[in-house]
Design an enzyme around this catalytic site. Sequence first.
Site, mmCIF file in Angstrom:
data_model
loop_
_atom_site.group_PDB
_atom_site.id
_atom_site.type_symbol
_atom_site.label_atom_id
_atom_site.label_comp_id
_atom_site.label_asym_id
_atom_site.label_seq_id
_atom_site.Cartn_x
_atom_site.Cartn_y
_atom_site.Cartn_z
ATOM 1 N N CYS A 43 9.481 -2.896 7.647
ATOM 2 C CA CYS A 43 8.483 -2.117 7.856
ATOM 3 C C CYS A 43 7.850 -2.048 9.372
ATOM 4 O O CYS A 43 7.346 -1.223 10.096
ATOM 5 C CB CYS A 43 7.349 -2.073 7.175
ATOM 6 S SG CYS A 43 6.609 -3.449 6.821
ATOM 7 N N HIS A 71 3.300 -1.546 1.035
ATOM 8 C CA HIS A 71 2.913 -0.518 1.940
ATOM 9 C C HIS A 71 3.747 0.699 2.261
ATOM 10 O O HIS A 71 3.308 1.931 2.298
ATOM 11 C CB HIS A 71 2.228 -1.233 3.179
ATOM 12 C CG HIS A 71 1.023 -2.059 2.875
ATOM 13 N ND1 HIS A 71 0.949 -3.395 3.472
ATOM 14 C CD2 HIS A 71 0.145 -2.148 1.647
ATOM 15 C CE1 HIS A 71 -0.039 -3.817 3.100
ATOM 16 N NE2 HIS A 71 -0.635 -3.366 2.025
ATOM 17 N N CYS A 80 7.942 -4.042 0.398
ATOM 18 C CA CYS A 80 6.685 -4.086 0.935
ATOM 19 C C CYS A 80 5.817 -2.925 0.178
ATOM 20 O O CYS A 80 6.443 -1.838 0.129
ATOM 21 C CB CYS A 80 6.700 -3.737 2.548
ATOM 22 S SG CYS A 80 5.375 -2.991 3.096
#
Length: 183
Positions: A146, A77, A75
């Site tokens: 996440c 992020h 991910c």
Amino acid sequence: MATGLEHHFKAMIEDIGENPKREGLRDTPKRAAHALQFLTQGYHLSIDEIINGALFESNNDEMIVVKNIELYSLCEHHLLPFIGQCHVAYVPNGKILGLSKIARIVDMFARRLQVQENLTKEIANAIQQVTHAKGVGVIIEAKHLCMMMRGVEKQNSVMSTSVMLGLLRADPRSRGEFLSLIK
């Protein structure tokens, strides 16, 4: 000789309050640097290298489906993994792609910092670009660490994304065939 990534991983270990000289952590910066390089190797690949000439003339005009291609990505992020499976379909237009190349295309894009929504689109667009297929469909189902390990901590959530191009977007029967074949 230590790489820049190794230095950064050593600094991260120190920043969380650990001792990078401790026996169990002594080689961790080096191992973590190698792991990150492997997990992001998609940046160093091109679609031409992946295909490597494995595009073949064919008069087949029936849907080709490869399902349950496992994928692992990070991910963009949080730099945490998301793990799942990808289903790919295309309706040939005079050319078919070598079977392993579909999985390699999935891996090339998955091995980059990603969000699942963009990953799905990149795979579909690449297959369309290479094959000039009448239609392409890509569905990804993945679990995101996440969301599982931090934040809302939901262990059983699965994100599904899809991109349909050409015939698979315009023709409900073709889309329905794809969806039924991956069930």
